[in-house]
Scaffold this motif. Structure first.
Motif, PDB file in Angstrom:
ATOM      1  N   TRP A   9     -70.709  41.727  -8.326  1.00  0.00           N
ATOM      2  CA  TRP A   9     -71.986  42.408  -8.093  1.00  0.00           C
ATOM      3  C   TRP A   9     -72.868  41.568  -7.167  1.00  0.00           C
ATOM      4  O   TRP A   9     -72.661  40.364  -7.008  1.00  0.00           O
ATOM      5  CB  TRP A   9     -72.715  42.661  -9.419  1.00  0.00           C
ATOM      6  N   THR A  58     -72.119  45.846   1.858  1.00  0.00           N
ATOM      7  CA  THR A  58     -72.253  45.546   0.425  1.00  0.00           C
ATOM      8  C   THR A  58     -70.983  45.947  -0.325  1.00  0.00           C
ATOM      9  O   THR A  58     -70.586  45.296  -1.296  1.00  0.00           O
ATOM     10  CB  THR A  58     -73.496  46.239  -0.193  1.00  0.00           C
ATOM     11  N   THR A  59     -70.320  47.012   0.143  1.00  0.00           N
ATOM     12  CA  THR A  59     -69.064  47.427  -0.488  1.00  0.00           C
ATOM     13  C   THR A  59     -68.020  46.314  -0.356  1.00  0.00           C
ATOM     14  O   THR A  59     -67.341  45.959  -1.332  1.00  0.00           O
ATOM     15  CB  THR A  59     -68.535  48.731   0.161  1.00  0.00           C
ATOM     16  N   CYS A  62     -68.963  43.169  -2.613  1.00  0.00           N
ATOM     17  CA  CYS A  62     -68.739  43.259  -4.066  1.00  0.00           C
ATOM     18  C   CYS A  62     -67.257  43.480  -4.384  1.00  0.00           C
ATOM     19  O   CYS A  62     -66.782  43.036  -5.430  1.00  0.00           O
ATOM     20  CB  CYS A  62     -69.646  44.292  -4.728  1.00  0.00           C
ATOM     21  N   ASN A  88     -72.398  56.655  -4.922  1.00  0.00           N
ATOM     22  CA  ASN A  88     -73.723  56.060  -4.745  1.00  0.00           C
ATOM     23  C   ASN A  88     -74.751  57.173  -4.622  1.00  0.00           C
ATOM     24  O   ASN A  88     -74.401  58.346  -4.457  1.00  0.00           O
ATOM     25  CB  ASN A  88     -73.779  55.108  -3.546  1.00  0.00           C
ATOM     26  N   VAL A 170     -66.474  51.424  -7.135  1.00  0.00           N
ATOM     27  CA  VAL A 170     -67.599  50.764  -6.451  1.00  0.00           C
ATOM     28  C   VAL A 170     -68.835  51.646  -6.461  1.00  0.00           C
ATOM     29  O   VAL A 170     -68.759  52.834  -6.134  1.00  0.00           O
ATOM     30  CB  VAL A 170     -67.259  50.504  -4.955  1.00  0.00           C
ATOM     31  N   ALA A 172     -72.172  51.257  -4.423  1.00  0.00           N
ATOM     32  CA  ALA A 172     -72.837  50.391  -3.436  1.00  0.00           C
ATOM     33  C   ALA A 172     -73.987  51.112  -2.771  1.00  0.00           C
ATOM     34  O   ALA A 172     -73.830  52.211  -2.258  1.00  0.00           O
ATOM     35  CB  ALA A 172     -71.834  49.935  -2.386  1.00  0.00           C
ATOM     36  N   ALA A 177     -75.037  46.301  -5.221  1.00  0.00           N
ATOM     37  CA  ALA A 177     -73.683  46.854  -5.322  1.00  0.00           C
ATOM     38  C   ALA A 177     -72.964  46.235  -6.514  1.00  0.00           C
ATOM     39  O   ALA A 177     -73.217  45.082  -6.877  1.00  0.00           O
ATOM     40  CB  ALA A 177     -72.904  46.587  -4.049  1.00  0.00           C
ATOM     41  N   CYS A 179     -68.844  46.325  -8.284  1.00  0.00           N
ATOM     42  CA  CYS A 179     -67.466  46.806  -8.145  1.00  0.00           C
ATOM     43  C   CYS A 179     -66.660  46.371  -9.365  1.00  0.00           C
ATOM     44  O   CYS A 179     -66.776  45.228  -9.819  1.00  0.00           O
ATOM     45  CB  CYS A 179     -66.854  46.237  -6.875  1.00  0.00           C
TER      46      CYS A 179
END
Lengths: 223, 386
Positions: A9, A58-59, A62, A88, A170, A172, A177, A179
Motif C-alpha cells: 500500500w 500508483t498501480t 503497490c 477504483n 488492486v 489505485a 493505492a 494491492c
C-alpha cells in the motif's frame, strides 16, 4: 480456501507491506520510483515509467510492494500465470479530461496517442502486467456497492474457478493505492498469509487510512 | 481453468438483441453481413477534417442531442422492450470502454463541471433503472474484450451457483474523442477496414449496443424460456507484452483459446467455426491467424470477422459477435468477411469473402485489445445442450 499472501500500500506520506510489517515514510510520490529502484523493490527499470498516468504509477508501486510482501519474484521477459483485477472510484476520468483538453487546445488538429492510451480504465493494470509479466486474466471492475470487499471476493472466486492460480487485486487512485496477492491456500507452501475473510472485513472500512490501519492491525491472523 | 464437470450448471442465453450500424435487431445485422455490403460510411456527426479517416460505422438516425446521449439513444429502446421479461433480482453487468463519452466532451468544451457523469458507473445506474432490476451490478472494462469478458464472468457466476440470472449490457459509440485518439495512433484505415486482406491498413470504428440475458439452464427450463445457445467455456489471458500491440506470435490468444476449450471440456476438433476479432490492423489479424493455427493446426475452419461490415464497436464488439455467432450456429453458416478482396497469404483457406457452411454445433468467439487482453468463448447450439 483463498489466502492473502501479500499486501502492498501507499499514500502521500507512507508506504508499506502488511504481512512483512513494513512501514516507511516517503518524501513524495515523485521520489518513490528512485527509492524503489535503490531498494530493489523494482527488480529492473519500468519501461516508459515517466509517461505513465498517475494511476498507472500508483498501480505499479503497490503491485511491486505486494509481490515483494508475498515473496513472489519476477524477472524481465519471464511471464507468470497470475491475473490482475482492479477497481477504483474515478476510473480514468482525469486521464480522459487531460487527453481531450489537450486535443481541443491543439485546435482539434492532432490528439496525442501517449495520452489517449490512458483513456481506458484497464490500462494501468496492463502497465503492471507488462512490467511484472502477469499473463493471467486482466479486468477493471466497478462495483456499485462495497468496492474493495467486492473486488477481493471476485478475485477469490476467479481463483477457485481455476482462471489463474494467483490474482493481484488492486485499488489505485492518484495518491492512494493498495494491492493484495490472492492465492489458493493449497498452493501456498510456506510463509505467512492472511485469511481472505479477515482481509475483506478490514477492507470494509469507509476510507483509505482506516482500511490501512485495519489491515496492519490484522497481525498474523493466518487461515 | 477447470474443465466442465457433468454436474456443473449450464449458462444459457435466453434473450438478446442488438442495434448496429445495419439497424435495429439481430436480423438486420445478420442480413447485412450476409449481403457482403459494409455499413461503414461517411461520418456526419462531427468534423473529420484533421482525422485519419472520414469513415466509421454509425447507427442510422442517431444524432447528437442535448437531451440524450448516443449511448442512451441505443440502449433505451432495447431495454425498454425487454424489461418486463427480466427477473427483478437479476444481476447486471455493463461492458463498455468509454460509456457516455459525449458527457465528458461537452463538459470539456464548455468548461463546465459534470464530467464525472460520464463515468460508466453512472450509466450502470441508468441501465439498472431501465431494466427494472433490484440494483446489484458492476461494470467490466477490458478494452476491446470488455463484453466478451463480461459474458464470461456472467457464465462463471452461473456455473458456480452464485447467481441464476445475469443481464449483460454492452455499448460504445463513435465519437470525436475516440476517433481522434485512434487517428493519433495511426490505427485507422483511411477508407474502410478490410480484415484479413493483404492490403488491410487499419480498423474502422463502429458503434453498437446490445444485451444478453443469461440464466442457469434449470431456471430457463423452469420458466419455459427459449434457449438461444449455451456459453459453454471461456478463457481470459493477457499478453503482458505491449500496451497497444499484440504479442506477435499469438501465444496469449492461443492460451485463452486452450483455456476456453478446457473450460468447455471439449477438444479443438469439436469446434466448427471461429468468429475472429479481425480488426483489419496488420498486427492484430496476423497475430490472430497465428494463434488460431497454433491451436487448430492445419485443419482450416471457417473463420470470419464482422468488422468490415459493422466497424470495430470496441466494448460492444464481443457481445455483438457472440450474438452473431449464435445466429451462425443456428444456421450452420458463417457470414462472409465483408470488404475482403485479396486474402492475406497467412489467412488463405480460413477466411472467405463468401458465406461458408459448417457442421459442428460448437463455435469459438475471440477478442483481443489494448493492454494485451485476450478472450475466447466456446458457444454451443441450443438443441445440442444435454
Amino acid at each position: 480456501m483463498i489466502a492473502v499472501t501479500g499486501i502492498g500500500w501507499l499514500n502521500r506520506k507512507e508506504y508499506g507491506c502488511v504481512i512483512g510489517n513494513i512501514i516507511k515514510r516517503l518524501e513524495g510520490l515523485d521520489s518513490l520510483y528512485t527509492s524503489f529502484k535503490r531498494e530493489s523493490i523494482f527488480s529492473y527499470p519500468v519501461k516508459n515509467f515517466s509517461r505513465f498516468d498517475a494511476i498507472s504509477k500508483t498501480t505499479c508501486f503497490c503491485a511491486a510492494l505486494a509481490l515483494k510482501d508475498a515473496g513472489i519474484y519476477y524477472s524481465a521477459g519471464q511471464k507468470q500465470d497470475i491475473g490482475i483485477f482492479g477497481a477504483n472510484e474515478s476510473g480514468c476520468l482525469e486521464s480522459n479530461i487531460n487527453y481531450f483538453k489537450d486535443y481541443i487546445e491543439s485546435g482539434r488538429i492532432l490528439a496525442r496517442g501517449n495520452l489517449f492510451i490512458y483513456t481506458l480504465p484497464s490500462i494501468p493494470l496492463a502497465e503492471a502486467a507488462i512490467h511484472f509479466g502477469l499473463s493471467g486474466p486482466l479486468l477493471h471492475i466497478s462495483f456499485n456497492e462495497k468496492s474493495l470487499p467486492s473486488l477481493l471476493s471476485f478475485a477469490g472466486k476467479s481463483i477457485l474457478e481455476g482462471e489463474a492460480p494467483a490474482i493481484l487485486a488492486v485499488q489505485a487512485e492518484e495518491t492512494d493505492a493498495v494491492c493484495f496477492v490472492l492465492q489458493s491456500k493449497d498452493a501456498v507452501s510456506s510463509g505467512k498469509s492472511l485469511c481472505l475473510e479477515a482481509v475483506s472485513s478490514a477492507a470494509e472500512k469507509t476510507n483509505f487510512p482506516e482500511i490501512i490501519t485495519a489491515l496492519t492491525g490484522l497481525g498474523n491472523r493466518d487461515c | 481453468m477447470e474443465g466442465r464437470r457433468v454436474d456443473m450448471i449450464k449458462a444459457v442465453t435466453v434473450a438478446c438483441d442488438v442495434v448496429t450500424p445495419y439497424g435495429w435487431g439481430v436480423d438486420l445485422c445478420w442480413e447485412g453481413l450476409l449481403s457482403g455490403i459494409t455499413a461503414i460510411r461517411r461520418i456526419e456527426r462531427f468534423s473529420t477534417t484533421n482525422l485519419q479517416t472520414q469513415n466509421a460505422a454509425t447507427v442510422p438516425g442517431l444524432t447528437i442531442s442535448r437531451h440524450e446521449s448516443i449511448i442512451m439513444q441505443m440502449i433505451t429502446p432495447l431495454l425498454t422492450a425487454i424489461a418486463p421479461e427480466i427477473p427483478h433480482e437479476t444481476f447486471v453487468i455493463l461492458a463498455t470502454t468509454n460509456g457516455e463519452i459525449e458527457i465528458l466532451q461537452k463538459s470539456v468544451l464548455r468548461g463546465t463541471i459534470g464530467a464525472k457523469n460520464s463515468l460508466p458507473d453512472h450509466l450502470l445506474g441508468k441501465i439498472i433503472s431501465l431494466a427494472g432490476t433490484a440494483g446489484r451490478g458492476m461494470v467490466v472494462s477490458a478494452a476491446c474484450a470488455s463484453s466478451s469478458a463480461a459474458v464470461s464472468k456472467a457464465a462463471s457466476m452461473i456455473r458456480n451457483r452464485e447467481l441464476d440470472s445475469v443481464l449483460v449490457v454492452a455499448c460504445d459509440c463513435v465519437s470525436e474523442f475516440v476517433t481522434a485518439g485512434f487517428s493519433s495512433l495511426m490505427a485507422l484505415d483511411s477508407d474502410k477496414a478490410k480484415p484479413f486482406d493483404k492490403n488491410r491498413r487499419g480498423l474502422s470504428l463502429g458503434e453498437a449496443a446490445g444485451f444478453m440475458l443469461i440464466m442457469s439452464e434449470e431456471r430457463a427450463a423452469r420458466e419455459k424460456r427459449p434457449v438461444i445457445g449455451e456459453i459453454a467455456g471461456w478463457g481470459l489471458t493477457n499478453d503482458a507484452n505491449h500496451i497497444t500491440g499484440p504479442s506477435k506470435d499469438g501465444s496469449g490468444l492461443s492460451k485463452a483459446v486452450y483455456n476456453s476449450l478446457r473450460s468447455a471440456d471439449i477438444s479443438e476438433n469439436e469446434i466448427g467455426s471461429i468468429s475472429a476479432h479481425g480488426t483489419g490492423t496488420i498486427y492484430n489479424d496476423s497475430m490472430e491467424i497465428r494463434a488460431i493455427k497454433k491451436v487448430f493446426g492445419k485443419r482450416p475452419l471457417p473463420v470470419y470477422s464482422v468488422k468490415g461490415g459493422t466497424g470495430h464497436t470496441l466494448g460492444a464488439a464481443g457481445l455483438l459477435e457472440i450474438i452473431i455467432a449464435f445466429e451462425s450456429l443456428n444456421r450452420r453458416v458463417v457470414p462472409p468477411t465483408v470488404n475482403l478482396r485479396d486474402t492475406d497469404r497467412e489467412a488463405e483457406g480460413w477466411v472467405s469473402p463468401r458465406p461458408q457452411s459448417f457442421e459442428s454445433p460448437m463455435t469459438l468467439s475471440t477478442n483481443s485489445g489494448f493492454g494485451g487482453v485476450n478472450s475466447a468463448l466456446v458457444l454451443k447450439k441450443a438443441e445440442t445442450i444435454l
